[in-house]
Design a protein around this motif. Structure first.
Motif, PDB file in Angstrom:
ATOM      1  N   LEU A   1       0.814  -1.224   0.000  1.00  7.15           N
ATOM      2  CA  LEU A   1       0.000   0.000   0.000  1.00  7.15           C
ATOM      3  C   LEU A   1       0.842   1.266   0.000  1.00  7.15           C
ATOM      4  CD1 LEU A   1      -2.782  -0.993   2.581  1.00  7.15           C
ATOM      5  CD2 LEU A   1      -2.775  -1.294   0.093  1.00  7.15           C
ATOM      6  N   LEU A   2       2.164   1.139  -0.105  1.00  3.59           N
ATOM      7  CA  LEU A   2       3.067   2.283   0.006  1.00  3.59           C
ATOM      8  C   LEU A   2       2.795   3.310  -1.097  1.00  3.59           C
ATOM      9  CD1 LEU A   2       5.493   3.332   1.671  1.00  3.59           C
ATOM     10  CD2 LEU A   2       6.988   2.306  -0.057  1.00  3.59           C
ATOM     11  N   GLU A   3       2.553   4.572  -0.670  1.00  3.42           N
ATOM     12  CA  GLU A   3       2.265   5.660  -1.597  1.00  3.42           C
ATOM     13  C   GLU A   3       3.356   6.726  -1.605  1.00  3.42           C
ATOM     14  OE1 GLU A   3      -1.538   7.359  -0.818  1.00  3.42           O
ATOM     15  OE2 GLU A   3      -2.631   5.481  -1.070  1.00  3.42           O
ATOM     16  N   GLN A   4       4.003   6.931  -0.473  1.00  6.42           N
ATOM     17  CA  GLN A   4       5.010   7.993  -0.373  1.00  6.42           C
ATOM     18  C   GLN A   4       6.305   7.416   0.179  1.00  6.42           C
ATOM     19  OE1 GLN A   4       3.827  11.374   1.967  1.00  6.42           O
ATOM     20  NE2 GLN A   4       5.744  12.460   1.677  1.00  6.42           N
ATOM     21  N   LEU A   5       7.411   7.672  -0.537  1.00  5.38           N
ATOM     22  CA  LEU A   5       8.720   7.155  -0.139  1.00  5.38           C
ATOM     23  C   LEU A   5       9.739   8.288  -0.159  1.00  5.38           C
ATOM     24  CD1 LEU A   5      10.656   4.804   0.520  1.00  5.38           C
ATOM     25  CD2 LEU A   5      10.889   4.426  -1.946  1.00  5.38           C
ATOM     26  N   VAL A   6      10.452   8.454   0.965  1.00  4.14           N
ATOM     27  CA  VAL A   6      11.504   9.459   1.085  1.00  4.14           C
ATOM     28  C   VAL A   6      12.770   8.771   1.574  1.00  4.14           C
ATOM     29  CG1 VAL A   6      12.257  11.580   2.217  1.00  4.14           C
ATOM     30  CG2 VAL A   6       9.850  11.299   1.602  1.00  4.14           C
ATOM     31  N   LEU A   7      13.841   8.879   0.809  1.00  6.62           N
ATOM     32  CA  LEU A   7      15.154   8.351   1.190  1.00  6.62           C
ATOM     33  C   LEU A   7      16.131   9.515   1.110  1.00  6.62           C
ATOM     34  CD1 LEU A   7      15.202   5.047  -0.933  1.00  6.62           C
ATOM     35  CD2 LEU A   7      14.452   5.320   1.430  1.00  6.62           C
ATOM     36  N   GLN A   8      16.652   9.948   2.261  1.00  7.64           N
ATOM     37  CA  GLN A   8      17.506  11.134   2.276  1.00  7.64           C
ATOM     38  C   GLN A   8      18.736  10.943   3.152  1.00  7.64           C
ATOM     39  OE1 GLN A   8      15.385  14.714   3.240  1.00  7.64           O
ATOM     40  NE2 GLN A   8      14.153  14.683   1.399  1.00  7.64           N
ATOM     41  N   SER A   9      19.818  11.618   2.724  1.00  6.41           N
ATOM     42  CA  SER A   9      21.062  11.679   3.492  1.00  6.41           C
ATOM     43  C   SER A   9      21.568  10.295   3.882  1.00  6.41           C
ATOM     44  CB  SER A   9      20.863  12.538   4.756  1.00  6.41           C
ATOM     45  OG  SER A   9      20.437  13.827   4.415  1.00  6.41           O
ATOM     46  N   SER A  10      21.362   9.349   3.013  1.00  4.06           N
ATOM     47  CA  SER A  10      21.805   7.987   3.267  1.00  4.06           C
ATOM     48  C   SER A  10      22.622   7.493   2.084  1.00  4.06           C
ATOM     49  CB  SER A  10      20.603   7.063   3.502  1.00  4.06           C
ATOM     50  OG  SER A  10      19.829   7.508   4.592  1.00  4.06           O
ATOM     51  N   ILE A  11      23.391   6.469   2.313  1.00  6.92           N
ATOM     52  CA  ILE A  11      24.209   5.907   1.249  1.00  6.92           C
ATOM     53  C   ILE A  11      23.525   4.638   0.741  1.00  6.92           C
ATOM     54  CG2 ILE A  11      26.438   4.925   0.644  1.00  6.92           C
ATOM     55  CD1 ILE A  11      27.682   6.599   2.856  1.00  6.92           C
ATOM     56  N   PHE A  12      23.016   4.717  -0.472  1.00 10.02           N
ATOM     57  CA  PHE A  12      22.375   3.570  -1.106  1.00 10.02           C
ATOM     58  C   PHE A  12      23.047   3.379  -2.461  1.00 10.02           C
ATOM     59  CE2 PHE A  12      18.954   5.519   1.478  1.00 10.02           C
ATOM     60  CZ  PHE A  12      18.715   4.480   2.340  1.00 10.02           C
TER      61      PHE A  12
END
Length: 429
Positions: free
Chosen positions: A193-204
């Motif tokens: 059901l995921l609608e909003q995803l935020v990935l910040q200041s991380s090492i991916f």
């Protein structure tokens, strides 16, 4: 002043206790909108208010909660005391909980708090810890099966093998979080059901995302490979790539961009444009008919970057808003003169005879210093936008003299405008 008296009996009439006579639902509505410390203080107002705060479904523990003039007691001790009272007095479910503390340090009671929340129906959880002090989430965190909104700052995530994701999760924010790419992919894919995803200041270094309900994806960090599959509803995509490498990138940019059929808002900083810029044609095979807002960071003297940017503009017939941040970047393999010639050739109006931006209404150009490719881009957008209402041009940091800037403004006034209502505003630094 004496209280009024009853005319029939001559006895004083005590005014009604308005606070105590408020309906229960009104009291609850008042308490839930107060900071926790003030909510607890309402317990002294009357007997009816004494325990209302104990039923609060939303709690926030932050620095303001225990900031006093007396700082003799350490934050850890104060937190432990508050947690003890919550654990022993609070009744009912806790739907939303926020923990945001800048100087708490290591506190084993947090594990107990997470366990307490997992047993009390937590649906919206925000955990914010100081940088450089990653908090390792305990096993009880992975049993919060009612979770709908999750925001984690400076945490370490290592799920147990039995963890199958949060099947009710709607929004996920990870900032400064340490998590293996494999676990991240599993967490996202097991959140249908995921609608909003935020990935910040991380090492991916590698990110593969599969989310059929995803509508918004905001990425800021270092990336070497990214794949967003099965995201037919994605409307907003923002990529800010702080660790671009020439060896990284997208193998098939055309396929990557065109996979977002519902994309309405696209934001790419300079490094992300370089990351995506590849061998692209002048126009995508299928138009981006939903794209309305385009924000790009580009260098107008790097031909692959310019070609990619113009490809996006050509392929987006319903664009309403364009914002471009211009940078002065040069290719050391060629001379400055050759760079400018290449950039100038890319944005010639004659090369856009088959393009009209019928829906473009607002343009913002930042970092403009008056180079020939920049002026040609301005000329192009003015000539191809019959519905343009306004164009804002912000001067860059270059050491252009006042005379040079006046010449720039004079040249702007000579450009033909497809829209008679277009207002061009030049803002010097």
């Amino acid at each position: 002043m004496m209280p009024p008296t009853d005319k029939n009996h001559g006895c004083p009439v005590v005014p009604p206790d308005l606070l105590s006579n408020l309906p229960e639902n009104v009291i609850d509505a008042i308490v839930i909108h107060l900071p926790l410390r003030d909510a607890v203080r309402t317990s002294i107002l009357s007997k009816k208010w004494r325990y209302n705060w104990c039923r609060l479904p939303e709690l926030t523990l932050d620095q303001a909660l225990w900031e006093t003039t007396d700082n003799v007691i350490s934050p850890t001790t104060r937190f432990t005391n508050i947690f003890y009272h919550l654990l022993t007095i609070h009744v009912g479910p806790i739907i939303k909980f926020t923990l945001a503390i800048a100087d708490l340090g290591n506190c084993p009671k947090i594990d107990n708090l997470i366990c307490f929340l997992s047993r009390n129906g937590i649906q919206h959880l925000v955990l914010q810890f100081p940088k450089g002090n990653l908090y390792k989430l305990p096993s009880s965190f992975f049993t919060c099966f009612q979770m709908r909104h999750l925001s984690l700052h400076n945490c370490s995530i290592n799920p147990p093998p039995t963890f199958k994701g949060f099947d009710k999760l709607v929004s996920l924010e990870l900032c400064g979080v340490t998590i293996h790419s494999r676990h991240l992919e599993s967490l996202i894919s097991h959140s249908p059901l995921l609608e909003q995803l935020v990935l910040q200041s991380s090492i991916f270094y590698h990110v593969q995302i599969e989310a059929p309900k995803l509508r918004s994806f905001d990425f800021k960090g270092r990336i070497r490979f990214i794949s967003v599959r099965n995201a037919p509803l994605l409307a907003k995509l923002s990529l800010v790539n702080g660790g671009y490498s020439e060896k990284a990138g997208i193998r098939d940019t055309t396929k990557f961009i065109q996979s977002f059929h519902a994309l309405e808002h696209l934001h790419l900083d300079y490094s992300s444009v370089r990351f995506l810029a590849n061998e692209v044609s002048e126009k995508l095979p299928t138009a981006l008919n939903c794209l309305k807002r385009l924000h790009l960071g580009i260098s107008l003297v790097e031909q692959d970057v310019v070609s990619f940017a113009l490809c996006l503009i050509r392929s987006s017939p319903y664009l309403q808003d364009i914002e471009i941040q211009a940078y002065e970047r040069f290719n050391p393999a060629t001379s400055d003169v050759m760079n400018e010639i290449l950039g100038l050739k890319s944005v010639e109006v004659e090369g856009f005879s088959d393009v009209t931006l019928n829906h473009l209404r607002a343009v913002k150009l930042k970092g403009i210093t008056g180079t020939k490719p920049e002026m040609q881009l301005i000329k192009l957008l003015l000539a191809k936008s019959p519905m343009l209402a306004g164009m804002l041009i912000e001067h860059g940091r270059g050491n252009k003299s006042l005379e040079a800037r006046l010449e720039l403004v004079t040249e702007l006034t000579k450009f033909q405008r497809a829209s008679p209502k277009a207002e061009v505003v030049y803002k010097g630094s």
